[in-house]
Scaffold this active site. Sequence first.
Site, short mmCIF file in Angstrom:
data_model
loop_
_atom_site.label_atom_id
_atom_site.label_comp_id
_atom_site.label_asym_id
_atom_site.label_seq_id
_atom_site.Cartn_x
_atom_site.Cartn_y
_atom_site.Cartn_z
N HIS A 9 -5.87 -3.23 10.21
CA HIS A 9 -6.08 -1.99 10.97
C HIS A 9 -6.88 -2.34 12.22
CE1 HIS A 9 -7.97 1.96 11.76
NE2 HIS A 9 -7.03 2.49 11.00
N ASP B 16 -12.30 -5.31 4.14
CA ASP B 16 -12.07 -3.94 4.57
C ASP B 16 -11.54 -3.19 3.35
OD1 ASP B 16 -10.97 -1.55 5.39
OD2 ASP B 16 -9.96 -2.37 7.16
N GLN C 186 -8.71 1.15 2.11
CA GLN C 186 -7.57 1.61 1.31
C GLN C 186 -7.61 1.09 -0.12
OE1 GLN C 186 -5.65 3.88 2.33
NE2 GLN C 186 -5.86 3.80 4.56
N LYS D 72 -11.77 9.09 2.58
CA LYS D 72 -10.50 8.69 1.96
C LYS D 72 -10.61 8.69 0.43
CE LYS D 72 -9.30 5.60 5.81
NZ LYS D 72 -8.22 6.26 6.53
N CYS E 25 -2.48 2.65 13.63
CA CYS E 25 -3.57 1.78 14.10
C CYS E 25 -3.32 0.33 13.74
CB CYS E 25 -4.93 2.23 13.55
SG CYS E 25 -5.34 3.89 13.99
C1 LIG Z 1 -7.22 -0.42 6.27
C2 LIG Z 1 -8.08 0.50 7.09
N1 LIG Z 1 -9.19 0.03 7.67
C3 LIG Z 1 -10.00 0.81 8.39
C4 LIG Z 1 -9.73 2.15 8.58
C5 LIG Z 1 -10.68 2.98 9.40
O1 LIG Z 1 -11.30 3.94 8.63
P1 LIG Z 1 -12.21 5.07 9.32
O2 LIG Z 1 -11.35 5.70 10.38
O3 LIG Z 1 -12.54 6.01 8.20
O4 LIG Z 1 -13.39 4.39 9.91
C6 LIG Z 1 -8.59 2.70 8.01
C7 LIG Z 1 -8.23 4.12 8.22
O5 LIG Z 1 -7.10 4.52 8.13
C8 LIG Z 1 -7.74 1.85 7.24
O6 LIG Z 1 -6.63 2.32 6.67
#
Ligand SMILES: Cc1ncc(COP(=O)(O)O)c(C=O)c1O
Length: 408
Positions: free
Chosen positions: A121, A198, A201, A224, A362
């Site tokens: 992401h 990270d 998910q 989430k 993203c």
């Molecule tokens: C794999 C992953 N990393 C990071 C993020 C970023 O999360 P946040 O927007 O809650 O900071 C997301 C959000 O969709 C994600 O799916």
Amino acid sequence: MNQELIRKDFPILHQEINGHPLVYLDSAATSQKPLQVIEAVDSYYRTVNSNVHRGVHTLGSLATDAYEGAREKVRSFINAKSTAEIIFTRGTTEGLNIIAQSYGRSFLKAGDEIVITLMEHHSNLIPWQQVAKVTGATLKYFPLQADGTLSLEDVRNTITEKTRLVSVAQASNVLGTINPVKEIAKIVHDAGAVMVVDGAQSVPHMAVDVQDLDCDFLAFSGHKMLGPTGIGVLYGKRELLEKMEPVHFGGEMIDFVDLYESTWKELPWKFEGGTPIIAGAVGLGAAIDYLNQIGMDTIHRLEQDIVQYSLKKLKEVEGLTIYGPVEHRGGLVTFNLGKIHPHDLSTVLDAEGVAVRAGHHCCQPLMKWLNVAATARASFYIYNTVEDIDRLVDALNKTKEFFSHAIR
Ligand SMILES: Cc1ncc(COP(=O)(O)O)c(C=O)c1O
């Protein structure tokens, strides 16, 4: 597990969208909130609201207890050794940026290598691009296999004696791939580097134990995993956090301030400058209670059933391309339908009451690798049923009729 009972806890699900009962299939973007979380936040503001760590009055102590109590719930949820290792953030993005700005900028230098994957992401990509630019370190990528998984052999071959930091999503928000972060962490540590995970998910969908994974850092978002927006968590091993500098300076994070020098509070507070997200933490604590009551293993199994059912059903939709691995995957399915643009597709699905995500998610470098501009994504959580998948498939078939010229 009685899903009808679970669905009763989510008031937002019981409404019509465009004349149809809502089918919410966008939980990877943000999950819906159960009454238990909504009421915990409501009750906090009605009866406790006060600033934390300052006042000695009763409400101030109650608010501090609620906030620090939520930290203990998070510690136990991911099995960290100590609450000193649990830093409240605004979300995954902020957590990863804190590691990059603090650890990355201080401990990486020209010639060092940072390695991430092609499925990251933007939140786990751009911070490392920036660190590479500022420090002169080199940013490298683990390649992906054709089905969108990582091979441990590629991981071993990409890591060198120059590798200082590796950052990998435990679960991909596009491909659904679940990465073997425990095995990767072992390879990373053998090379003397630091492992960042990270967990945006993964933490909401499966049991995650930081001591078992032996990761050095883990970032995830409350919104989430049934919690409110604006609260997230950065876990870090104590010995690393101890040597890191804070990135947000101001109230709450200081110990002693003189005209030209200051000292910092101990962990975790040195990373929590300013008034923290108190009600958000309370809501996240309630979300953790809710998830624990069902059990993370049960949640993971339920999602596996839903995703396997949806893969089977979606394969029957002619013209549909599904991305990502078939086996061992998280609870989401990303697809394209013929030449229909995913935005058009999701607009027609929305007209049928079915909410999915469309776009690059993203993950622009991953879209390039998949050779598409965008995709549609249906993502699931504990409140989704096989009936939801049937509604999605019916709506996709309607979309096909609507755009029949574009399919050919
Ligand atoms: C794999 C992953 N990393 C990071 C993020 C970023 O999360 P946040 O927007 O809650 O900071 C997301 C959000 O969709 C994600 O799916």
